[in-house]
Design a protein around this motif. Structure first.
Motif, PDB file in Angstrom:
ATOM      1  N   SER A 136       0.807  -1.217   0.000  1.00 53.86           N
ATOM      2  CA  SER A 136       0.000   0.000   0.000  1.00 53.86           C
ATOM      3  C   SER A 136       0.843   1.271   0.000  1.00 53.86           C
ATOM      4  O   SER A 136       0.481   2.256  -0.633  1.00 53.86           O
ATOM      5  N   SER A 137       1.984   1.259   0.680  1.00 53.23           N
ATOM      6  CA  SER A 137       2.737   2.517   0.706  1.00 53.23           C
ATOM      7  C   SER A 137       3.301   2.853  -0.663  1.00 53.23           C
ATOM      8  O   SER A 137       3.463   4.024  -1.006  1.00 53.23           O
ATOM      9  N   SER A 138       3.584   1.844  -1.473  1.00 48.78           N
ATOM     10  CA  SER A 138       4.057   2.127  -2.827  1.00 48.78           C
ATOM     11  C   SER A 138       2.957   2.810  -3.648  1.00 48.78           C
ATOM     12  O   SER A 138       3.224   3.723  -4.431  1.00 48.78           O
ATOM     13  N   PHE A 139       1.705   2.385  -3.465  1.00 52.72           N
ATOM     14  CA  PHE A 139       0.590   3.046  -4.158  1.00 52.72           C
ATOM     15  C   PHE A 139       0.392   4.476  -3.654  1.00 52.72           C
ATOM     16  O   PHE A 139       0.044   5.378  -4.415  1.00 52.72           O
ATOM     17  N   LEU A 140       0.644   4.644  -2.360  1.00 51.28           N
ATOM     18  CA  LEU A 140       0.443   5.952  -1.749  1.00 51.28           C
ATOM     19  C   LEU A 140       1.526   6.937  -2.201  1.00 51.28           C
ATOM     20  O   LEU A 140       1.243   8.065  -2.587  1.00 51.28           O
ATOM     21  N   LEU A 141       2.765   6.480  -2.158  1.00 52.19           N
ATOM     22  CA  LEU A 141       3.882   7.382  -2.455  1.00 52.19           C
ATOM     23  C   LEU A 141       3.986   7.725  -3.945  1.00 52.19           C
ATOM     24  O   LEU A 141       4.653   8.682  -4.315  1.00 52.19           O
ATOM     25  N   THR A 142       3.332   6.929  -4.790  1.00 50.29           N
ATOM     26  CA  THR A 142       3.289   7.283  -6.208  1.00 50.29           C
ATOM     27  C   THR A 142       2.023   8.072  -6.545  1.00 50.29           C
ATOM     28  O   THR A 142       1.727   8.283  -7.726  1.00 50.29           O
ATOM     29  N   ASP A 143       1.289   8.480  -5.522  1.00 48.79           N
ATOM     30  CA  ASP A 143       0.021   9.194  -5.731  1.00 48.79           C
ATOM     31  C   ASP A 143      -0.976   8.396  -6.566  1.00 48.79           C
ATOM     32  O   ASP A 143      -1.801   8.978  -7.290  1.00 48.79           O
TER      33      ASP A 143
END
Lengths: 700, 700
Positions: free
Chosen positions: B600-607
């Protein structure tokens, strides 16, 4: 047989490589080893026992991976018996024998006798019973096991199907298996070895003292729940099962080839009244009713102790896998730098440990060995300090101990079971081979996440405790805190509404160790509060919350590991000679940041860390790994795993990886002594045998 | 031997439970099976071969887990030979034989003969060489293997140490192993079986035609890199190694007990000129120089095909583990509801599959089998469509195919290897036993993440491709797109600066399937752009970026799985009868959300996604699992894994879990036929044998 390979050398010199690695770090290995392993004279004991075992041919491990299951048990029993004889010859004590089993590295068929069997008698038998049984046990005149779990009930002890009916007329219990699923199952040492068993069965006592009870299973009986009996199961001279008992080995498993995990059923099997262990409960001679006395919580104390020991064991198992991976990946070279401009040449091939893709798999696990260590020591100390209180009947400290040990058992065995496999994959091709030394370790250790409390199930005990603690703090937010959890929750409640996410970097971009600890604590408190809200305020079903609660247990346990590691940097570890304290600090940071990175969204959604912290993690982890890299070989050396235990061509101390691998294959593999007939037209398998395939058919 | 256990029944009726599960879902299993498995007549072929093999005693699997390594190979060879005889009797073709090996479920000692050996001859031999070798190969007059990898070089083929020196005077090559590490290693079928080997060696050709070349290794020679030779290695009559060759089996490994992975070294071993496979390169008779011709890229085409097949295989392996886990966790009951108010009673124990902690481990993997399936089919179709172009010399389509197949090989084998272990742990105690049927599957499959391109290494090929594509799109943002990747990158560049994170829920809180696909695509494009920036704009060292790039490859491959699954819902899967399309849609959503949640953080940090999406994921996943739950048993039934292949007491179709487990232990375990002497005072191990421990010592 000599041949042209005898004089060949490997292209790279592994021994020189490891020597260079050792020369490149100023860590004092002996000092760090003492720091890690002096408790209970571990290091000295290990040295003493290795010295003896490595000289006995029976303990040579080079062939065991290839043996049949029957021979593996055969070997296991031969070794267990030999250890008893050696122990008497050498004057070994119980700890020495346990060390011999650890170094021998397979479950002994005597294992349950030495552990659960004797412990149960010690804790649950009456004085009189102890007087009868203990000398026989300590002298190994009888061999015992512990038969609790059944075919369809393991963790749910209250659901056990085996019954023990009290027969007041004959003053006997009748132990019986009413269903196939009542079969005892998985119990170690039961299958072929034990002469006696601790049997856990539902105690049924007649409801009326007068009048014959009904024949139907429980009608006319009151069920007093699981009770503990000591039962002879095999005839002494013939070692055959006693009449009314069916018992045997359950067959091959992932690991434990040397152990006879067993099954057992009873057909109206009668045992005398003295079979019931009566420290805490006894059938009254007068009334025929069950009389309970004392508080068996002390038993949970020793279960808690066992779970604490699992962490200490886990760190050594992980250290072993990491030792193999670090040494091999230092010796192994592969490819040249993609950006290198040098001309093609052998010496420019890079050590696998110098690729970030190698490091990111191995070095955080190296750091994890130390994280587990300091918390293992913390739990050990906490247990020692609480023990006196518990034995004097004050069970107050048990709740925190039990909760922490459950969460940590779950987390540490998961980390280590997964870590072994991560190390293996990082070693790529050779990791899959028998020369890795991880085949047996992996197969045995995979049991740990599901035994001694399944790793998913026991986390429920942790969170039930945390929710209870949070509830108490919400109700009395200013009561005097009883333990660190109270302090954390109180502080959380005070600051909750004004929380701003934190960075773990200071304004100069350097890591702030205290901030690291703080974000782990905040996450735990926040998730605990959410669990409290969901369960007690929103009244959600427990089942619906289970996944969320499992994650809370993990967060709580990670926080314990991080906190204890941080504390140790300032206490015991701080006084080591330079550069060890700095290197351990790097391990602490790497462990913490790697853990944070793996659960980053949980830190983010609890407002524990700033989003900007997350974007800086990858670079920070790369830098920490660069700092740690020169010390990797000496750090694993400090865990002092002897070659005898490693049993690994890839991981041996001297670094002669390829010589060892070749030696195993070319000189020690019995398959190479047989010449086969590969022609499908012939049914003959071994060339010239003319057996027409009968040899193998007879084994199917 | 009859005893009182013969008439005992389990407390719960597993067969009735599975029947009730099957009655509770309206999925048409036959239709779904056809949908999944009709390609290449898989289902019919499977049925045909099972019918034959299950009647042969030699293919009975009940004992093999307990056999010694020597007997495992012995059995493997006996079965391989039997399959050839049966094939001729039954008129089986090559695909039938491969199916027999798949169902027999162990690596055949003939495996390399049937695959890499024959393929190499087909692709790299000249017409004349093919005329000579192919009839001998197809008739199994010779047995071949493929000897490329060496003791210290696997993936890095250019680093191989074995040399083949061209001797123009005698018109021969001299194959030689200058170092111990030049030993061929790991090569299947080489150890005991093969008569011939494809040997890959550095071709050294004299620099001057005239004058004797120097004796030193490479001086006076030009290295033309790895070339391919066919070499006889054993004498036909005696099956002994030829003079100048040392060859054998490397010893026990994690898995592949039936396979003789081997080692081989050469001592100035001479082969005729015709040993070099000459479709693409030949030593000129006139000049003595190496003449290359044609384009060996077609070889990469078939490697790409092999990697595509790995996905199709992976889905079946995962389906097998999930079949066992779903059926067993439906039958297994454990504890009552914590919130239940009902009185204690057997029937209120809950099916393990009804705990969210059971579901969250098994149901996303069930969904993954379908995700892998639709992408496996997509790759298969893509390869078929591109094949004509490739064979006619247009290698354009290869780049995308190769990149996708590499990333997907890495992701799918990781998902499946980890998935087997997740299923095993979800089955807790019995998962560790031989009755799980996963012991062998796990041991064999653990090789997959590191072979055929190590899962970490090959992802570099993927990202090199993605960076190249992004660079091209940045340079010509409006060029006509060649493939879906171009389209994605163009669209990303247009919208990049105005991006707002998306929700995957519509305003009513319902899942939006297209939005799910979109966020996976956005993440891939964003990470690709960051990689392009880091490498080409900021000029970072490749090595430093490796971890980041590995994550990009995973994101890209996850996006392929999600996209193809979504497409299939509207094409092939959409026409199935109700409720199957809806259930498959639930699988799609569960797979996608579970994958999203794990990164999930990868989806978050790539907006890519909104933070609010993340907070809704857990509940959404719980709901999807509730929707899927009633169909779980029928979904695994649809994968049509025969009991013969499952070889699992826990997973058998009929659900008689406990009867099967007990039968294995009580009636089929050879260890129970031996009575041991457990008394440490005696050196005797088998009771009454008086052997004083000599039996086992002789095997060490």
């Amino acid at each position: 047989m000599p041949d042209f390979t005898d004089h060949l050398k490997p292209r790279y010199n592994g021994a020189a490589t490891l020597q260079a690695e050792r020369n490149g770090s100023a860590i004092c290995v002996d000092e760090l080893s003492q720091h890690l392993l002096s408790r209970d004279c571990f290091l000295e004991r290990q040295e003493k026992i290795v010295e003896v075992l490595s000289q006995e041919k029976l303990f040579n491990k080079s062939q065991q991976l290839g043996l049949s299951r029957v021979d593996r048990y055969h070997l296991g029993l031969a070794r267990a018996k030999a250890i008893q004889r050696i122990a008497r010859r050498q004057g070994w004590d119980h700890d020495d024998c346990m060390m011999a089993e650890y170094l021998n590295d397979e479950m002994s068929p005597y294992h349950l006798h030495m552990t659960m069997f004797v412990t149960t008698i010690r804790e649950q038998a009456s004085q009189q019973q102890k007087q009868h049984w203990m000398p026989r046990i300590l002298n190994y005149d009888i061999i015992g096991c512990y038969a609790q779990g059944e075919l369809s009930h393991g963790s749910n002890v209250r659901g056990l199907e085996t019954v023990a009916k009290w027969d007041p007329v004959n003053n006997e219990f009748e132990i019986h298996s009413p269903y196939l699923t009542a079969s005892k199952w998985w119990n170690g040492s039961l299958g072929r070895t034990a002469t006696h068993a601790i049997v856990v069965a539902q105690l049924l006592v007649p409801k009326q003292q007068h009048g014959k009870p009904s024949d139907s299973l429980e009608a006319g009986y009151e069920n007093h729940g699981p009770q503990t009996f000591i039962v002879p199961i095999r005839e002494q001279r013939t070692h055959q099962p006693l009449q009314g008992i069916v018992v045997g080995d359950i067959g091959p498993k992932y690991g434990y080839a040397s152990m006879d995990n067993g099954y057992m059923l009873f057909d109206h099997f009668r045992v005398p009244k003295s079979a019931l262990l009566t420290r805490y409960a006894e059938v009254s001679d007068e009334t025929g009713a069950l009389v309970r006395r004392g508080h068996p919580a002390v038993v949970y104390g020793s279960l808690t102790f066992v779970r604490g020991q699992i962490i200490m064991h886990a760190r050594l198992v992980l250290a072993r896998a990491v030792t193999v991976a670090v040494r091999y990946c230092a010796v192994r070279r592969q490819f040249r730098y993609r950006d290198s401009t040098a001309a093609s040449g052998a010496c420019t091939e890079l050590q696998v440990l110098d690729y970030p893709t190698g490091r990111i798999r191995i070095l955080p696990l190296l750091a994890t060995t130390f994280a587990l260590h300091y918390t293992g020591e913390y739990m050990d100390d906490l247990y020692s300090r609480s023990r006196e209180a518990i034995e004097s009947g004050d069970f107050g400290p048990l709740a925190e101990l039990h909760s922490a040990s459950s969460g940590l058992k779950s987390l540490s065995t998961t980390l280590v079971a997964d870590g072994i496999e991560t190390c293996r994959r990082a070693m790529r091709g050779h990791g899959f081979g028998g020369g890795s030394g991880l085949v047996g370790l992996n197969a045995e250790y995979l049991s740990k996440p599901t035994v001694e409390g399944d790793n998913w199930m026991i986390t429920q005990q942790v969170v039930a405790y945390l929710i209870k603690k949070m509830t108490a703090v919400v109700q009395s937010p200013t009561a005097s805190p009883q333990d660190p959890t109270d302090e954390l929750f109180q502080s959380f409640l005070k600051r909750r509404l004004h929380r701003k996410p934190q960075s773990v970097f200071d304004p100069h971009g350097h890591l702030d160790d205290q901030a690291i600890v703080d974000v782990f604590k905040w996450r735990t408190a926040d998730l605990s509060y959410r669990a409290y809200q969901a369960r007690l305020v929103e009244k959600n079903l427990w089942t619906r919350l289970m996944i969320q609660l499992h994650n809370l247990s993990r967060a709580y346990s990670e926080q314990i590991l991080v906190t204890n590691f941080h504390t140790a940097l300032h206490s015991t570890a701080g006084s080591l000679s330079s550069p060890t304290p700095d290197v351990l600090r790097t391990c602490f940071r790497l462990f913490a940041l790697y853990t944070l990175s793996n659960s980053s969204s949980s830190f983010l959604l609890t407002d524990s860390v700033l989003r900007s912290t997350l974007t800086m993690l990858d670079d920070s982890i790369l830098e920490l790994m660069t700092e740690l890299r020169p010390h990797a070989v000496k750090l694993v050396d400090s865990w002092a795993i002897p070659d005898f235990l490693l049993n690994s061509a890839l991981g041996r101390y001297h670094g002669k990886v390829y010589e060892e691998l070749f030696n195993m294959a070319h000189r020690k593999n019995p398959l190479n002594k047989v010449t086969f007939n590969p022609d499908w037209r012939s049914e003959e398998i071994v060339l010239g045998s003319g057996d027409q395939g009968r040899h193998i058919l007879a084994k199917l």
